[in-house]
Design a protein around this motif. Structure first.
Motif, mmCIF file in Angstrom:
data_model
loop_
_atom_site.group_PDB
_atom_site.id
_atom_site.type_symbol
_atom_site.label_atom_id
_atom_site.label_comp_id
_atom_site.label_asym_id
_atom_site.label_seq_id
_atom_site.Cartn_x
_atom_site.Cartn_y
_atom_site.Cartn_z
ATOM 1 N N ARG A 49 1.132 -1.495 -0.240
ATOM 2 C CA ARG A 49 0.386 0.423 -0.374
ATOM 3 C C ARG A 49 1.041 1.426 0.113
ATOM 4 O O ARG A 49 1.556 1.178 0.654
ATOM 5 N N CYS A 50 0.841 2.254 -0.890
ATOM 6 C CA CYS A 50 1.133 3.106 -1.238
ATOM 7 C C CYS A 50 1.207 4.509 0.316
ATOM 8 O O CYS A 50 -0.097 4.083 0.265
ATOM 9 N N CYS A 95 4.477 3.399 -6.586
ATOM 10 C CA CYS A 95 3.149 3.477 -6.986
ATOM 11 C C CYS A 95 2.991 4.024 -8.142
ATOM 12 O O CYS A 95 3.426 5.085 -8.416
ATOM 13 N N THR A 96 2.090 3.168 -8.728
ATOM 14 C CA THR A 96 1.947 4.030 -10.582
ATOM 15 C C THR A 96 0.890 4.822 -10.068
ATOM 16 O O THR A 96 0.409 5.604 -11.623
ATOM 17 N N LYS A 97 -0.041 4.961 -9.426
ATOM 18 C CA LYS A 97 -0.815 6.117 -9.323
ATOM 19 C C LYS A 97 -0.106 8.153 -8.831
ATOM 20 O O LYS A 97 -0.235 8.597 -9.431
ATOM 21 N N CYS A 98 0.880 7.590 -7.281
ATOM 22 C CA CYS A 98 1.279 9.469 -7.059
ATOM 23 C C CYS A 98 3.023 8.992 -7.684
ATOM 24 O O CYS A 98 3.891 10.048 -7.152
ATOM 25 N N TYR A 99 3.907 7.946 -7.771
ATOM 26 C CA TYR A 99 4.773 8.106 -8.482
ATOM 27 C C TYR A 99 5.415 7.913 -6.698
ATOM 28 O O TYR A 99 6.910 8.506 -5.850
ATOM 29 N N THR A 126 -3.202 4.179 -2.474
ATOM 30 C CA THR A 126 -3.291 2.596 -3.341
ATOM 31 C C THR A 126 -2.565 1.729 -2.991
ATOM 32 O O THR A 126 -1.231 1.431 -2.378
ATOM 33 N N CYS A 150 -1.023 8.007 -1.587
ATOM 34 C CA CYS A 150 -1.681 7.777 -1.192
ATOM 35 C C CYS A 150 -2.949 6.724 -0.842
ATOM 36 O O CYS A 150 -4.237 6.314 -1.479
#
Ligand SMILES: [Zn+2]
Length: 124
Positions: free
Chosen positions: A4-5, A19-23, A10, A8
């Protein structure tokens, strides 16, 4: 296990270091409950050699699907204990629980990620 990030929230399964959403690069391990629902599936009658060795063929197809885990991540897995000869009996959204399948033994033992319908769904 998944990740889990921390920035964020994710969730990833399998776990990812970035994280592929917020890096974000700050992730934590989380243990998945192994519960989810079916998002998509296919029944395969002409499989790769490894599946033919397991006894799957045109007369005995198998089912693979995408499972949306309770935590939010999606995984591709074998869908076990469903009737792949009658795909009309398999429903999108049906509740599933994880079922690790073991094939072979000793050094050739492999574990396969699979899901099966939760109690009471087998007869649908
Ligand atoms: Zn993130």
């Amino acid at each position: 296990m998944g990740s889990r990030c921390k920035r964020c929230g994710t969730v990833f399964a399998p776990p990812r270091p970035i994280c592929t959403k917020c890096y974000g690069e700050d992730a934590e391990w989380i243990e998945m409950k192994g519960m989810g629902k079916l998002s998509a599936f296919t029944c395969i009658a002409v499989g790769p050699p490894s599946m033919i060795e397991e006894g799957y063929d045109r007369q005995n197809p198998y089912c693979c699907g995408v499972v949306e885990l309770e935590e939010g991540a999606r995984v591709v897995a074998r869908i076990h204990a469903v009737d792949a000869k009658r795909p009309e009996t398999i429903r999108i959204g049906m509740p599933l629980k994880v079922k690790f399948l073991h094939r072979g033994e000793g050094a050739s033992l492999t574990t396969i990620l699979a899901f099966e319908p939760t109690e009471g769904q087998e007869s649908v």
